[in-house]
Design an enzyme around this catalytic site. Structure first.
Site, PDB file in Angstrom:
ATOM      1  N   HIS A 148     -57.172  -7.912  -2.539  1.00 28.37           N
ATOM      2  CA  HIS A 148     -56.114  -8.142  -3.524  1.00 28.37           C
ATOM      3  C   HIS A 148     -55.300  -9.400  -3.222  1.00 28.37           C
ATOM      4  CE1 HIS A 148     -53.596  -7.403  -6.821  1.00 28.37           C
ATOM      5  NE2 HIS A 148     -53.473  -6.087  -6.744  1.00 28.37           N
ATOM      6  N   ASP A 373     -70.546 -10.210 -20.003  1.00 22.89           N
ATOM      7  CA  ASP A 373     -71.874 -10.013 -20.584  1.00 22.89           C
ATOM      8  C   ASP A 373     -72.905 -10.735 -19.727  1.00 22.89           C
ATOM      9  OD1 ASP A 373     -74.131  -9.776 -22.127  1.00 22.89           O
ATOM     10  OD2 ASP A 373     -73.332 -10.828 -23.882  1.00 22.89           O
TER      11      ASP A 373
END
Length: 430
Positions: A148, A373
């Protein structure tokens, strides 16, 4: 369900500069929790081969070099940085075959079993880890864990979109930015707000302040769906206009507090993650890669919350988030400059695994998951954290149940008895 590891390799840092580069952690990087965040993305077939996915990942790392770098702390621990182009680093890629069909684990209800679909988080040696889980039906689950302090959710989303485009052989139209010019402190720096105890914890702390751990059967991860129609019903009760995030957070805060059965005079608050990029003036570039999240803290007495309306709770959320503006952000930047010789440890590192009577609410509603995608006709059918071993965490995620449905899926972590009560009143508008 059998999961067989086929290979485990490390992709080296992509296209390193001729000289080693050190990118210092900003105050927002240091404010992020010092741990990996794990998210699973499930795709229905047909999907590209693992070779194509890894080739695209190699090219992506050339554009996002910090993900393959190394997190380094000096001896004084005051000036951590990410090292790029040095020996070491890289990204761990694990490939597995799963003796099952993808439908058997859908819709990815977070549970301890799902942690098998991504590399271990404990003592992870790489800032980015990827596990490619190939199912017998041709479906694929990509288990990704990222540190993070290298990037927040918005930044990781931009990386995933770029990775997908590179696998499909497309050009990248938005490159990540690492320019920290907009985060230079004022001259002279000044703190207009108190940040000790809010963002960072003064040191040293007594040993009793260190967090303990929770057993996996003590905390329950659950998913609740709120349809677009239901959210409109809540909004219809608002005397003033509020965002979906505000009204749904107010609704959850009120009903979760009821389910927990808290003392009426107790104070409860939410730690709300706020994207600081558009709140700077001038606004930070949208392509800035790293962390730029701050926290807002709406708070109320339990009695005030449970007996009041959802509109009252939504207003508390709205007002608290509204206080995170350019002046507050500049104060935090200057706080880092003023305390340049101090070790800055975020308060969250000392909270422990139980947040009750408080909550942490993170919104993933703005993350463009459906834009990721990889081609070949496969499509995203589910995404979720694998399992969160902390009580009191709430994550709002855009639903994949239907285009234009406008609903929200909420992942919550509660003790089992509180979870059972909450499920009974999760859609109560009383």
């Amino acid at each position: 369900m059998e999961i067989h590891v086929v290979s485990s390799t490390v992709i080296p840092q992509g296209l390193p500069p001729t000289e080693n580069t050190k990118i210092p952690l900003t105050v927002f990087d240091m404010l992020a929790s010092g741990m990996h965040v794990a998210v699973l993305h499930a795709y229905i077939p047909p999907m590209p081969t693992n070779t194509a996915l890894k080739d695209g990942l190699k090219r992506a790392l050339g554009l996002f070099p910090t993900l393959a770098g190394q997190l380094v702390e000096n001896d004084d621990r005051c000036h951590p940085y990410i090292s790029i182009g040095d020996n070491g680093g890289g990204v761990l890629v694990v490939e597995t075959n799963v003796e099952s069909e993808l439908v058997d684990i859908l819709p990815l209800e977070p549970s301890p079993e799902l942690v098998r679909f991504h590399p271990p988080l404990d003592e992870a040696r790489h800032l980015l880890q990827v596990q490619l889980n190939q199912f017998s039906c041709g479906g694929l689950v990509i288990g990704l864990t990222s540190h993070h302090r290298v990037a927040d959710g918005k930044a990781i989303s931009s990386f995933l979109i770029a990775w997908g485009k590179l696998v499909r052989g497309l050009q990248i139209d938005s490159f990540p930015g690492y320019d920290q010019t907009m985060l230079i402190p004022r001259d002279p720096p000044r703190c207009d707000h108190d940040h000790w105890g809010i963002e960072f914890q003064p040191l040293p702390l007594p040993p009793s302040s260190l967090p303990s751990t929770l057993n996996s059967n003590e905390v329950h991860n659950m998913r609740v769906h709120y349809s677009g129609e239901f959210i409109l019903k809540i909004k219809a009760r608002m005397p003033t206009k509020h965002s979906t995030f505000e009204v749904l957070t107010g609704h959850l805060w009120k009903n979760l507090t009821r389910a927990r059965g808290l003392d009426p005079d107790m104070l409860t608050q939410i730690r709300v993650a706020v994207n600081g990029r558009p709140r700077l003036w001038p606004a930070a570039p949208t392509e800035y890669f790293g962390n730029m999240v701050l926290n807002a803290f709406p708070r109320a007495r339990v009695k005030e919350l449970t007996e009041g309306s959802v509109a009252d709770a939504a207003r508390l959320v709205h007002d608290a988030v509204g206080r995170i503006e350019d002046g507050y952000i500049r104060s935090l930047i200057d706080f880092r400059a003023i305390n340049n010789g101090n070790v800055l440890v975020p308060v969250t590192d000392f909270e422990g695994p139980v947040l009750c009577p408080n909550l942490e609410v993170d919104s993933w509603l703005g993350f463009p998951f459906q834009e990721v995608d990889f081609g070949d006709g496969g499509s995203l059918c589910a995404f979720a954290p694998s399992w969160v071993p902390v009580e009191g965490v709430v994550i709002l995620m855009p639903t994949l149940r239907g285009v234009g449905e406008g609903g929200v899926d909420v992942m919550l972590t509660l003790f089992q008895d509180h979870a059972e009560l909450f499920r009974q009143i999760s859609h109560s508008l009383d």
